[in-house]
Scaffold this active site. Sequence first.
Site, PDB file in Angstrom:
ATOM      1  N   THR A 145      20.432  67.014 101.127  1.00 15.30           N
ATOM      2  CA  THR A 145      20.628  65.603 100.747  1.00 15.30           C
ATOM      3  C   THR A 145      22.097  65.211 100.651  1.00 15.30           C
ATOM      4  OG1 THR A 145      20.598  66.110  98.367  1.00 15.30           O
ATOM      5  CG2 THR A 145      18.474  65.631  99.417  1.00 15.30           C
ATOM      6  N   CYS A 183      24.020  67.309  91.396  1.00 14.17           N
ATOM      7  CA  CYS A 183      23.339  66.853  90.183  1.00 14.17           C
ATOM      8  C   CYS A 183      23.705  67.738  89.000  1.00 14.17           C
ATOM      9  CB  CYS A 183      21.813  66.915  90.355  1.00 14.17           C
ATOM     10  SG  CYS A 183      21.161  66.042  91.779  1.00 14.17           S
ATOM     11  N   CYS A 236      18.524  67.452  86.100  1.00 10.58           N
ATOM     12  CA  CYS A 236      18.124  66.287  86.894  1.00 10.58           C
ATOM     13  C   CYS A 236      16.605  66.266  87.073  1.00 10.58           C
ATOM     14  CB  CYS A 236      18.809  66.307  88.255  1.00 10.58           C
ATOM     15  SG  CYS A 236      18.415  64.864  89.274  1.00 10.58           S
ATOM     16  N   ARG A 284      28.164  64.084  97.117  1.00 11.76           N
ATOM     17  CA  ARG A 284      28.352  62.882  96.307  1.00 11.76           C
ATOM     18  C   ARG A 284      27.449  62.952  95.071  1.00 11.76           C
ATOM     19  NH1 ARG A 284      25.010  61.226 100.508  1.00 11.76           N
ATOM     20  NH2 ARG A 284      23.134  60.066  99.892  1.00 11.76           N
ATOM     21  N   CYS A 298      24.782  62.272  92.169  1.00 11.68           N
ATOM     22  CA  CYS A 298      23.425  61.739  92.072  1.00 11.68           C
ATOM     23  C   CYS A 298      23.446  60.434  91.273  1.00 11.68           C
ATOM     24  CB  CYS A 298      22.531  62.765  91.393  1.00 11.68           C
ATOM     25  SG  CYS A 298      20.843  62.218  91.087  1.00 11.68           S
ATOM     26  N   CYS A 300      20.755  61.090  87.866  1.00 15.59           N
ATOM     27  CA  CYS A 300      21.067  61.880  86.660  1.00 15.59           C
ATOM     28  C   CYS A 300      22.499  61.722  86.190  1.00 15.59           C
ATOM     29  CB  CYS A 300      20.763  63.356  86.904  1.00 15.59           C
ATOM     30  SG  CYS A 300      21.929  64.203  88.019  1.00 15.59           S
ATOM     31  N   ASP A 306      40.675  80.540  51.160  1.00 14.29           N
ATOM     32  CA  ASP A 306      40.288  79.206  50.695  1.00 14.29           C
ATOM     33  C   ASP A 306      39.246  79.315  49.589  1.00 14.29           C
ATOM     34  OD1 ASP A 306      40.212  76.109  51.579  1.00 14.29           O
ATOM     35  OD2 ASP A 306      38.182  76.777  51.099  1.00 14.29           O
TER      36      ASP A 306
END
Length: 474
Positions: free
Chosen positions: A30, A34, A38, A63, A65, A68, A433
């Site tokens: 694709t 993601c 996702c 690139r 998604c 998501c 402390d």
Amino acid sequence: MELDFERCYRAVDSRDGRFDGWFFTAVTSTGIYCRPSCPAVTPKPENVRFHPTAAAAQRAGFRACRRCRPDAAPGSPEWDVRADVVGRAMRLIGDGVVDRDGVPGLAGRLGYTERHLHRMLTAELGAGPLALARAQRAQTARILIETTDLGLAEIAFAAGFGSVRQFNDTIREVFGSPPSALRRPKRGPAASEASEAPEPGAIHLRLAYRPPLHAESLLEFLALRAVPGVEEADATTYRRALRLPHGTATVELTPTPGYVAALLRLSDVRDLAPAVARCRRLLDLDADPVAVDAALAEDEALAPQVAKEAGVRVPRSVDSFEMAVRAIVGQQVSGAAARKVLSRLVPPGAQLFPSPEEVLALPDEAFRMPAARRATIRALAEAVAGGGLDLDPGADREEAVRGLTALPGIGSWTAGYVAMRGVGDPDAFLPTDLGVRRGAKALGLPDDPKALDAHAARWAPWRSYALIRLWRNA
């Protein structure tokens, strides 16, 4: 960074949100990358590539998604834990150093040549400092496009791009659409950090985190220590003013299930990325609470509290110098007295805690404290203003502690407190402390500082988180 394919694929197959931000899943069929959680169909193993950063996935030609929103995932907890050059570089890039000072400025802060720094980051993260900063600019631009009415040309320069053409090309490459398309109404999931109804003059964001988040402990801690005139907190929201590289801002942070709602009002939108980075750091939103709690629960003394209050974070700060001053003032005085003294250092109506230069300009009467403590604060301000002491997120933690303890009037407790809350060390511990010792005793642990410190070794590298839990038991 080595990513084990089988382990990563199991996380993707189960849509395990705990791994969001740890790595990114790129699908060759694709061309999209993601977050592991996702909700899309799990890709076939032969079509999957894993990348340690969004920048590495982008550099490989994938690139983001649109479903998501991988750029909206929590940051990797590794960058908070790691004290090496790569971890320091990632914290500085997140704070916008490359956008302001370029790669030479980043390299100079870290003490390496540009070439060597690029080589180290590329080897570990799959991308160099410019690519990592570019990925952050793309995220900042998307937020501004979706949440403000600024023109696209204004957004381009506000996000740190050198030209409108560079902005357009980057948005198309990263998100697969032109900038104007990102302004269309979306039906996206609640995972998006952008508000659906932006208000004029304000930026609404959803800051993601890995659950669980024990919001009550964060807000209680901040409320008890809030400096009048600078910050305030109640049972639901924390508010304060921020000093940022290009101007000032106010922020309101409201933890909710799944995200922290943030309302930012910036005097200069170029400060969006550092403002978000500082808010995330303040609330420790990039932590991995499951890993931390699992490690602490191995101690039988802490296990019941971990089970009762899962996801306790370390409240940090938005300004390390401010935190150092607060630590000095808080030595051997009550919290109420410290807040009163600190509020008098803030000029009337200023809202912002004074900078190192402003502290040096204050008259003696502004310091309602012993002369020795006043001298310590001035020595601190001079060291930070002169560049001799680095307390920023990308500081070398060991050097910061050495630099602090070299100043007159600063001991191990103060330096450790600043390391934990100011510099962000997840493994600081304060065995002397009083509150820590009382909390330890209440849990059946040794309250002698030396014995307690020896016992705490088993909590490494999460001693700061154990310390917060001991304070809650004091």
